[in-house]
Design an enzyme around this catalytic site. Structure first.
Site, PDB file in Angstrom:
ATOM      1  N   SER A  71     -10.686  -0.702   3.372  1.00 25.76           N
ATOM      2  CA  SER A  71      -9.928  -0.943   4.606  1.00 25.76           C
ATOM      3  C   SER A  71      -9.475   0.390   5.183  1.00 25.76           C
ATOM      4  O   SER A  71      -8.849   1.183   4.489  1.00 25.76           O
ATOM      5  CB  SER A  71      -8.690  -1.788   4.327  1.00 25.76           C
ATOM      6  OG  SER A  71      -9.041  -3.055   3.857  1.00 25.76           O
TER       7      SER A  71
ATOM      8  N   GLU B 171      -5.122   3.821   6.480  1.00 25.10           N
ATOM      9  CA  GLU B 171      -4.841   3.641   5.060  1.00 25.10           C
ATOM     10  C   GLU B 171      -5.279   4.849   4.226  1.00 25.10           C
ATOM     11  O   GLU B 171      -4.500   5.351   3.420  1.00 25.10           O
ATOM     12  CB  GLU B 171      -5.503   2.361   4.549  1.00 25.10           C
ATOM     13  CG  GLU B 171      -4.723   1.763   3.407  1.00 25.10           C
ATOM     14  CD  GLU B 171      -5.562   0.945   2.450  1.00 25.10           C
ATOM     15  OE1 GLU B 171      -5.276   1.020   1.262  1.00 25.10           O
ATOM     16  OE2 GLU B 171      -6.498   0.256   2.880  1.00 25.10           O
TER      17      GLU B 171
ATOM     18  N   ARG C 278       0.836  -1.210   0.000  1.00 23.34           N
ATOM     19  CA  ARG C 278       0.000   0.000   0.000  1.00 23.34           C
ATOM     20  C   ARG C 278       0.874   1.265   0.000  1.00 23.34           C
ATOM     21  O   ARG C 278       0.545   2.266   0.634  1.00 23.34           O
ATOM     22  CB  ARG C 278      -0.927   0.059   1.223  1.00 23.34           C
ATOM     23  CG  ARG C 278      -1.994  -1.013   1.276  1.00 23.34           C
ATOM     24  CD  ARG C 278      -3.036  -0.828   0.198  1.00 23.34           C
ATOM     25  NE  ARG C 278      -4.171  -1.739   0.355  1.00 23.34           N
ATOM     26  CZ  ARG C 278      -4.190  -3.001  -0.073  1.00 23.34           C
ATOM     27  NH1 ARG C 278      -3.121  -3.515  -0.679  1.00 23.34           N
ATOM     28  NH2 ARG C 278      -5.260  -3.748   0.098  1.00 23.34           N
TER      29      ARG C 278
HETATM   30  N1  EPU Z   1     -10.852 -10.985  10.018  1.00 20.39           N
HETATM   31  C1  EPU Z   1     -11.563 -11.109  11.176  1.00 20.39           C
HETATM   32  N2  EPU Z   1     -12.575 -10.212  11.426  1.00 20.39           N
HETATM   33  C2  EPU Z   1     -12.901  -9.229  10.561  1.00 20.39           C
HETATM   34  C3  EPU Z   1     -12.163  -9.092   9.355  1.00 20.39           C
HETATM   35  C4  EPU Z   1     -11.130  -9.991   9.122  1.00 20.39           C
HETATM   36  O1  EPU Z   1     -11.297 -11.994  11.981  1.00 20.39           O
HETATM   37  O2  EPU Z   1     -13.824  -8.475  10.848  1.00 20.39           O
HETATM   38  C5  EPU Z   1      -9.805 -11.970   9.705  1.00 20.39           C
HETATM   39  C6  EPU Z   1     -10.318 -12.877   8.584  1.00 20.39           C
HETATM   40  O3  EPU Z   1     -10.980 -13.979   9.106  1.00 20.39           O
HETATM   41  C7  EPU Z   1      -9.073 -13.278   7.866  1.00 20.39           C
HETATM   42  C8  EPU Z   1      -8.143 -12.104   8.092  1.00 20.39           C
HETATM   43  O4  EPU Z   1      -8.676 -11.329   9.137  1.00 20.39           O
HETATM   44  O5  EPU Z   1      -8.482 -14.423   8.445  1.00 20.39           O
HETATM   45  C9  EPU Z   1      -7.977 -11.277   6.832  1.00 20.39           C
HETATM   46  O6  EPU Z   1      -9.237 -10.794   6.384  1.00 20.39           O
HETATM   47  P1  EPU Z   1      -9.543 -10.527   4.824  1.00 20.39           P
HETATM   48  O7  EPU Z   1      -9.133 -11.684   3.985  1.00 20.39           O
HETATM   49  O8  EPU Z   1     -10.942 -10.041   4.722  1.00 20.39           O
HETATM   50  O9  EPU Z   1      -8.523  -9.394   4.404  1.00 20.39           O
HETATM   51  P2  EPU Z   1      -8.068  -8.049   5.138  1.00 20.39           P
HETATM   52  O10 EPU Z   1      -6.698  -8.245   5.681  1.00 20.39           O
HETATM   53  O11 EPU Z   1      -9.132  -7.629   6.082  1.00 20.39           O
HETATM   54  C10 EPU Z   1      -6.920  -7.132   2.963  1.00 20.39           C
HETATM   55  C11 EPU Z   1      -6.852  -5.832   2.250  1.00 20.39           C
HETATM   56  C12 EPU Z   1      -8.112  -5.609   1.431  1.00 20.39           C
HETATM   57  C13 EPU Z   1      -8.230  -6.745   0.431  1.00 20.39           C
HETATM   58  C14 EPU Z   1      -8.271  -8.069   1.193  1.00 20.39           C
HETATM   59  C15 EPU Z   1      -8.259  -9.260   0.263  1.00 20.39           C
HETATM   60  C16 EPU Z   1      -5.488  -4.319   3.581  1.00 20.39           C
HETATM   61  C17 EPU Z   1      -5.469  -3.172   4.531  1.00 20.39           C
HETATM   62  N3  EPU Z   1      -6.692  -4.742   3.195  1.00 20.39           N
HETATM   63  O12 EPU Z   1      -8.009  -7.047   3.891  1.00 20.39           O
HETATM   64  O13 EPU Z   1      -7.973  -4.385   0.726  1.00 20.39           O
HETATM   65  O14 EPU Z   1      -9.379  -6.609  -0.375  1.00 20.39           O
HETATM   66  O15 EPU Z   1      -7.096  -8.186   2.035  1.00 20.39           O
HETATM   67  O16 EPU Z   1      -6.985  -9.414  -0.305  1.00 20.39           O
HETATM   68  O17 EPU Z   1      -4.428  -4.830   3.214  1.00 20.39           O
HETATM   69  C18 EPU Z   1      -8.426  -2.032   0.875  1.00 20.39           C
HETATM   70  O18 EPU Z   1      -7.210  -1.848   0.878  1.00 20.39           O
HETATM   71  O19 EPU Z   1      -9.239  -1.071   0.928  1.00 20.39           O
HETATM   72  C19 EPU Z   1      -8.949  -3.395   0.826  1.00 20.39           C
HETATM   73  C20 EPU Z   1     -10.268  -3.666   0.896  1.00 20.39           C
END
Ligand code: EPU
Length: 339
Positions: free
Chosen positions: A239, A335, A166
């Site tokens: 995010s 972010e 990012r």
């Molecule tokens: N999780 C939870 N509770 C929640 C949300 C997530 O326990 O409320 C756990 C999930 O179970 C999972 C882990 O956290 O094991 C990761 O969650 P997720 O796969 O939804 O991805 P994220 O880390 O929350 C990142 C990016 C997103 C991107 C997704 C998919 C960042 C800051 N965010 O989210 O990007 O779409 O991975 O690759 O890196 C953005 O930047 O705006 C964005 C949406």
């Protein structure tokens, strides 16, 4: 053509739907218009800010004392074809998701995992957009830019963009450059990236059919529609925090206290911790504080439940940062850009 507005409302131009105005708002077609604005004495001494889809933005309120510039939507074309490899050139004002959709339909691979990311093509390199195991830097060849103060044009190679998670040079030394065109290296035979857990689970839920590029695109769209709020229905900026990097030792200590904490080991030995997990387990998911809140199905997303002001969003964010620091000893970083 340049269209200028004075004291222009920005509420409709940010996906959070936050109120605010710009001292000047200019809508332009490309580098020539931006160069003309750069040299216009009316704006001498004023900061200049590029606005894309407004999907990674928090307006803190009041008037933004700047010349805010928005590129009108553009187009893309194939610039080179060498066997299976295809270089495309896309205008910065084009909607990123429209580009992904059209490339998938044309059989061009490499960006299907980045479907449905809001924002414009020109904003994509600034934060090196990434999702479901793919980051923009893996396909980016170069970007064309114009200096917002001198009007000079310059092309930066992928290396010169200095991409990180990012992050890019456009958030630092090169923040004076407006991106006007993006060159991507796609391929008709680009391998499918199916390693991300959500994608594997979605494929299994669909009975493990043979994976195609169109299927990956469809699955990414389905997962995002399920997990992330549509800004047209409920204001948000995706995010709200980055996933923080901690040392392997710190992660091991964290896991002793919280055995189900989610982390992804990185190449250098550090671990990227799922901020969504930290915030969720701290009890914030679905939290409501007046007009702002935390999304019900993704704790990493802050939402405007209607009529929120930027200071309320920033206030909630600060309370979450404090709480997460107190519980886990980790400081979350925002972010979106704050104006
Ligand atoms: N999780 C939870 N509770 C929640 C949300 C997530 O326990 O409320 C756990 C999930 O179970 C999972 C882990 O956290 O094991 C990761 O969650 P997720 O796969 O939804 O991805 P994220 O880390 O929350 C990142 C990016 C997103 C991107 C997704 C998919 C960042 C800051 N965010 O989210 O990007 O779409 O991975 O690759 O890196 C953005 O930047 O705006 C964005 C949406």
């Amino acid at each position: 053509m340049i269209t200028l507005h004075e004291h222009a409302g920005l509420a409709a131009l940010n996906t959070f739907g936050l109120p605010g105005t710009a001292r000047w708002l200019a809508e332009v077609d490309g580098a020539v218009d931006i160069a003309q604005l750069a040299r216009d004495p009316r704006f001498a001494g004023l900061p200049r800010i590029m606005l894309g889809g407004g999907s990674n933005l928090v307006l803190s309120g009041g008037e933004v004392e700047a010349l805010v510039i928005r590129l009108r939507a553009g187009a893309w074309h194939e610039a080179l074809r060498d066997g299976n490899r295809v270089r495309i050139v896309a205008d910065a004002g084009l909607a990123w998701h429209a580009l992904v959709t059209e490339c998938v339909a044309a059989g061009l691979g490499g960006i299907e995992n980045l479907a449905l990311i809001p924002g414009t093509v020109g904003a994509a390199p600034v934060q090196n957009i990434g999702a479901y195991g793919v980051e923009l830097e893996s396909v980016l060849h170069a970007v064309d830019t114009v200096d917002l103060h001198s009007g000079e044009t310059r092309t930066l190679s992928r290396t010169e963009c200095r991409f990180g998670y990012r992050d890019s040079v456009f958030k630092h030394e090169a923040s004076n450059l407006a991106i006007t065109t993006v060159h991507l290296d796609l391929a008709t035979d680009a391998p499918l990236a199916l390693d991300y857990r959500d994608l594997r689970e979605e494929l299994a839920a669909r009975g493990n059919p043979p994976a195609t590029r169109q299927l990956v695109y469809d699955m990414v769209c389905a997962i995002r529609r399920r997990k992330l709020p549509d800004p047209a229905q409920i204001g948000n900026a995706g995010s709200f925090f980055k996933n923080p990097l901690v040392s392997a030792q710190q992660f091991a200590q964290l896991r002793e206290r919280f055995p189900d904490v989610v982390g992804y080991p990185q190449a250098g030995g550090d671990v990227k911790v799922a901020a969504g997990w930290l915030i969720d387990r701290a009890g914030w998911k679905g939290h409501r504080a007046g007009a702002v809140g935390v999304h019900d199905s993704q704790a990493l997303v802050l939402v405007n439940r209607g009529g929120a002001r930027g200071e309320e969003v920033l206030g909630l964010a600060a309370r979450i940062v404090d709480d997460v620091r107190a519980r886990y000893g980790i400081t979350l970083e925002m972010e979106p850009r704050v104006l």
